[in-house]
Write an enzyme that holds these catalytic residues in place. Structure first.
Site, PDB file in Angstrom:
ATOM      1  CG  HIS A  18      33.941 -31.155  38.113  1.00 26.65           C
ATOM      2  ND1 HIS A  18      34.256 -29.819  38.014  1.00 26.65           N
ATOM      3  CD2 HIS A  18      34.752 -31.790  37.229  1.00 26.65           C
ATOM      4  CE1 HIS A  18      35.217 -29.656  37.126  1.00 26.65           C
ATOM      5  NE2 HIS A  18      35.536 -30.837  36.620  1.00 26.65           N
ATOM      6  CG  HIS A  21      32.069 -29.784  34.085  1.00 25.42           C
ATOM      7  ND1 HIS A  21      32.234 -30.972  34.736  1.00 25.42           N
ATOM      8  CD2 HIS A  21      33.120 -29.654  33.258  1.00 25.42           C
ATOM      9  CE1 HIS A  21      33.334 -31.555  34.301  1.00 25.42           C
ATOM     10  NE2 HIS A  21      33.896 -30.766  33.400  1.00 25.42           N
ATOM     11  CB  CYS A 126      47.413 -34.030  26.196  1.00 27.15           C
ATOM     12  SG  CYS A 126      46.283 -34.321  27.580  1.00 27.15           S
ATOM     13  CB  CYS A 129      44.174 -31.388  25.775  1.00 29.53           C
ATOM     14  SG  CYS A 129      44.838 -30.914  27.332  1.00 29.53           S
ATOM     15  CB  CYS A 144      49.060 -32.761  29.689  1.00 31.77           C
ATOM     16  SG  CYS A 144      47.761 -31.541  29.501  1.00 31.77           S
ATOM     17  CG  HIS A 147      44.310 -33.008  31.503  1.00 37.48           C
ATOM     18  ND1 HIS A 147      44.325 -32.354  30.293  1.00 37.48           N
ATOM     19  CD2 HIS A 147      43.017 -33.064  31.882  1.00 37.48           C
ATOM     20  CE1 HIS A 147      43.093 -32.050  29.950  1.00 37.48           C
ATOM     21  NE2 HIS A 147      42.281 -32.460  30.887  1.00 37.48           N
ATOM     22  CE  LYS A 303      40.301 -27.191  34.561  1.00 33.38           C
ATOM     23  NZ  LYS A 303      40.444 -27.885  33.295  1.00 33.38           N
ATOM     24  CE  LYS A 306      36.533 -39.386  35.122  1.00 33.87           C
ATOM     25  NZ  LYS A 306      36.684 -40.025  33.829  1.00 33.87           N
TER      26      LYS A 306
HETATM   27  N1  MSP Z   1      34.109 -30.349  25.300  1.00 35.08           N
HETATM   28  C1  MSP Z   1      34.974 -29.268  25.569  1.00 35.08           C
HETATM   29  C2  MSP Z   1      34.367 -27.949  25.150  1.00 35.08           C
HETATM   30  C3  MSP Z   1      33.970 -27.871  23.722  1.00 35.08           C
HETATM   31  S1  MSP Z   1      33.195 -26.363  23.363  1.00 35.08           S
HETATM   32  C4  MSP Z   1      33.029 -26.368  21.741  1.00 35.08           C
HETATM   33  C5  MSP Z   1      35.289 -29.196  27.076  1.00 35.08           C
HETATM   34  N2  MSP Z   1      34.433 -29.809  27.871  1.00 35.08           N
HETATM   35  S2  MSP Z   1      34.595 -29.957  29.440  1.00 35.08           S
HETATM   36  O1  MSP Z   1      33.447 -30.738  29.840  1.00 35.08           O
HETATM   37  O2  MSP Z   1      35.861 -30.486  29.780  1.00 35.08           O
HETATM   38  O3  MSP Z   1      34.571 -28.531  30.077  1.00 35.08           O
HETATM   39  C6  MSP Z   1      33.520 -27.672  29.888  1.00 35.08           C
HETATM   40  C7  MSP Z   1      33.670 -26.374  30.657  1.00 35.08           C
HETATM   41  O4  MSP Z   1      33.883 -26.573  32.048  1.00 35.08           O
HETATM   42  C8  MSP Z   1      34.831 -25.501  30.186  1.00 35.08           C
HETATM   43  O5  MSP Z   1      34.390 -24.166  30.077  1.00 35.08           O
HETATM   44  C9  MSP Z   1      35.820 -25.592  31.291  1.00 35.08           C
HETATM   45  O6  MSP Z   1      36.603 -24.446  31.379  1.00 35.08           O
HETATM   46  C10 MSP Z   1      34.883 -25.701  32.484  1.00 35.08           C
HETATM   47  N3  MSP Z   1      35.604 -26.219  33.628  1.00 35.08           N
HETATM   48  C11 MSP Z   1      36.069 -27.491  33.829  1.00 35.08           C
HETATM   49  N4  MSP Z   1      36.750 -27.510  35.021  1.00 35.08           N
HETATM   50  C12 MSP Z   1      36.718 -26.270  35.582  1.00 35.08           C
HETATM   51  C13 MSP Z   1      37.069 -25.750  36.846  1.00 35.08           C
HETATM   52  N5  MSP Z   1      37.715 -26.432  37.749  1.00 35.08           N
HETATM   53  N6  MSP Z   1      36.677 -24.472  37.123  1.00 35.08           N
HETATM   54  C14 MSP Z   1      35.897 -23.730  36.274  1.00 35.08           C
HETATM   55  N7  MSP Z   1      35.555 -24.199  35.094  1.00 35.08           N
HETATM   56  C15 MSP Z   1      36.153 -25.361  34.607  1.00 35.08           C
HETATM   57  O7  MSP Z   1      36.262 -28.585  27.446  1.00 35.08           O
END
Ligand code: MSP
Length: 667
Positions: A18, A21, A126, A129, A144, A147, A303, A306
């Site tokens: 999304h 990411h 969790c 996480c 959590c 989440h 935040k 999903k």
């Molecule tokens: N798989 C782990 C990371 C492992 S790194 C060795 C993970 N993955 S994630 O897919 O959930 O998230 C990846 C990135 O997206 C993270 O940097 C996370 O902070 C970012 N974001 C997810 N949702 C976000 C927002 N709503 N806003 C900005 N960034 C956020 O965590």
């Protein structure tokens, strides 16, 4: 020339990306492109995090093997990064052999140091996480903190890592300023100062992971596995001792100086600024030079995520406005490091204001005038009235980019753009055109404007690569290559008498009303049902959005073609009668409807709770899109979409003028 190794987090494959990411990757790509242009040797890594409980469960729900799920989602990631113009040098998957080998090497080195022991582990866990929390850290109701879902009690024999040993060394490392921005460094320091408990790094309750060497039945804790990607992708452990031929990249980018920069979101700071450096210290491996944690994209003040069901997906935005417009918005709207709110309305406003009006109109105006006055060419070179403004913009731009404040860098470019416009308005070259004696003056005004615009475009290359290159070509300038930034931003680069093509609209203006009426975006007035398409779906030609092959690179910029009647007729609109309606728990917007579609009963989830109480809905007729791909909303499968007009924040449901049998087609 500096060496710059830049990484994004690796993304979980239980969902499609999304906006949150995408943000991390777009910022990283911008930094990578900027540093290449500035002359640094850049190596940019991204990838996917494919092991652990989350993925195991998502695969079970989708009825496929975890690796099959990962393959499917990874293909979508590749496609998305291509459309967004992400210029990574490598993409690592944690299911690859090179990664598993490196993780085994990391574990062997930590074991050699004597930092593992086995013990019973109990606590609140969790699964989203993949982390334990103390009672104190949980939200009321044992939720959590990230989440807001219920945590579970877990008790198992685990391998532990002696994290507590590293409190002192970690505090010393924070003193070097490696964790940024400062507010995040303070948070993490306070956490470590409060005392560190040893960390469990194996699991017996999960089977989808890398077997923990020497402990049959245990798999490696997913964060020890995932964090190691930053070195395994470079060949760490490839030769068994990390010094073989295969590890040349690792030696060059990780061991021998240069910057080792992890860009992450603030939710994963503890993993990157506490666990990861501690693992590395234990294994005798150098630490990253920077861990930079950016803020969150919020929606409705929470935040975007999903599990909260409030995500904005990039696909429609890119299809409608182009990938570059999305990149620009993300970088311009968020103060890097802080949280920002995402709204479709803000996207359209920036698009119309900054891009269509600001950049697009300035370009077409200057090119059109120059072509008219100088026989389809740039004016003879010369003039310096915008030179100091351009120099100031270039300086502020570079300070913004070097200081990790891309929003400031963009502000600087737009200040110059405003000066260009002012310059043209003040000198009114279109009036001077009629006077043969004043051709020199016309030439200077136009050349100065085009030259300043060229400098703006050079600065935009890392942010909007396609668009910036188009602007450069449109003003008759070359696209600078790696290492040419300094020279390209200096005044005087634009040649005189260069042929100019007829300008094409860079960013056609979006009519806001029709933008929201077509359902591309969530209207600021009536929140629509979100998450139309499930991430788990097989990419399908029939799913509404184009499949991977159907989207050529340039199409990211293209406008949607008018809808043919045969396409419209594929949309099955039908009258339905609401039999039952209830609120969706934990959602302020959604209502679950049970509708009769003429002998067929369906569940439809609609975002109309703010405008209708469930009891008002029972018995009334509505119009639904009956052949929409089902999508899960807050865990409920919605088998259609209810149509409503949006009016000043209210959803107004459509219904036929007179009662008709349920199931009647609408066209
Ligand atoms: N798989 C782990 C990371 C492992 S790194 C060795 C993970 N993955 S994630 O897919 O959930 O998230 C990846 C990135 O997206 C993270 O940097 C996370 O902070 C970012 N974001 C997810 N949702 C976000 C927002 N709503 N806003 C900005 N960034 C956020 O965590």
């Amino acid at each position: 020339m500096g060496r710059f190794y830049l990484t994004t987090p690796i993304y979980y494959v239980n969902d499609l990306p999304h906006i949150g990411h995408i943000y991390t990757t777009v910022v990283a790509d911008t930094l990578a492109r900027y540093r290449r242009l500035a002359g640094d040797e850049v190596y940019f890594l991204t990838g996917t995090d494919e092991h652990g409980q989350k993925i195991e469960e998502a695969a079970r729900d989708a009825g496929v093997e975890p690796l099959a799920l990962a393959d499917r989602v990874v293909a979508r990631y590749h496609e998305l990064w291509r459309r967004l113009g992400i210029s990574h040098d490598d993409f690592i998957r944690t299911t690859e052999e090179r990664h598993k080998r490196g993780v085994r090497e990391m574990i062997a080195r930590i074991a050699e140091r004597g930092d593992f022991y086995t013990a019973r582990h109990e606590g609140w866990y969790c699964p989203a996480c993949e982390a334990f929390y103390t009672e104190k850290e949980l939200l009321p109701g044992r939720l959590c903190p990230d989440h807001r879902t219920e945590v579970e009690w877990k008790s198992e024999d685990n391998v532990f890592f002696r994290l507590s040993r590293y409190q002192g060394p970690l505090l010393e490392w924070y003193a070097t300023g490696a964790v940024r921005p400062r507010t995040r460094a303070n948070e993490v320091r306070a956490f470590v100062e409060a005392g560190l408990r040893d960390l469990s790094v194996s699991r017996t309750s999960v089977s989808w992971g890398i077997p923990f060497p020497g402990h049959p039945g245990h798999v490696t804790y997913v964060w020890l596995d995932a964090l190691s990607n930053y070195v395994t992708a470079l060949g760490f452990g490839a030769a068994g001792d990390g010094r073989g031929e295969e590890a040349a990249l690792y030696r060059r980018l990780w061991q021998e100086g240069g910057e080792r920069f992890h860009l992450i979101g603030k939710d994963i700071l503890r993993f990157h600024a506490v666990y990861w450096p501690a693992f590395l210290m234990s294994a005798g491996v150098p630490l990253p030079t920077t861990v930079f944690a950016h803020g969150w994209w919020l929606r409705d003040d929470r935040k975007m995520s999903k599990s909260l069901g409030n995500v904005a997906r990039p696909d429609e935005l890119m299809e409608r406005l182009g990938a570059d417009a999305l990149r620009y918005f993300l970088l311009r709207e968020m103060v890097f490091g802080q949280d920002a709110s995402f709204s479709d309305e803000a996207v359209v406003d920036r698009y119309n204001g900054d891009l269509a009006n600001g950049l697009g109109n300035t370009l077409s105006r200057l090119v059109t005038l120059s072509r008219r006055a100088f026989d389809g060419r740039t004016p003879p070179a010369g003039g310096a009235r915008l030179e100091s403004a351009a120099a100031a913009a270039a300086r502020d731009y570079r300070q913004g980019m070097d200081g990790l404040e891309p929003h400031r860098a963009l502000e600087a470019l737009w200040r110059l753009l405003a000066e260009v416009n002012q310059h043209v308005v003040t000198h009114e070259p279109w009036k001077l055109l009629k006077d043969e004696d004043r051709r020199g003056e016309v030439a200077a005004v136009l050349w100065e404007g085009l030259e300043a615009l060229r400098i703006v475009a050079v600065g935009l290359l890392p942010v909007m690569p396609e668009t910036a290159a188009r602007v450069l070509r449109a003003v008759g300038a070359a696209v600078p290559q790696g290492g040419e930034l300094e020279a390209a931003m200096a005044w005087g680069g634009l040649g005189g008498g260069v042929e100019l093509a007829e300008p094409a609209a860079l960013f056609p203006r979006e009519d806001k009303e029709s933008y929201f009426a077509t359902g591309v975006a969530r209207s600021p007035a009536a929140p629509a049902v979100e998450e139309r398409r499930s991430a788990m779906e097989e990419p399908s030609r029939n799913a509404g959005a184009p499949g991977p092959e159907a989207v050529p690179a340039a199409a990211a910029e293209a406008r949607p073609a008018p809808l043919g009647i045969e396409d419209f007729l594929r949309v099955e609109l039908k009258v339905a009668r609401v039999e039952a309606a209830e609120e969706v728990p934990k959602s302020s917007k959604l209502v679950k409807l049970t509708v009769d579609l003429g002998g067929e009963r369906r569940t439809v989830v609609a975002g109309i709770r703010k405008s209708y109480a469930p009891e008002q809905l029972v018995g009334r007729q509505v119009v639904i899109v009956a052949n929409l791909q089902p999508a899960k909303l807050m865990g409920i499968e919605s088998q259609g979409m209810v149509l409503a007009a949006s009016l000043d924040g209210e959803a107004v449901l459509l219904r036929p003028d007179a009662e008709v049998p349920a199931g009647t087609r609408v066209r």
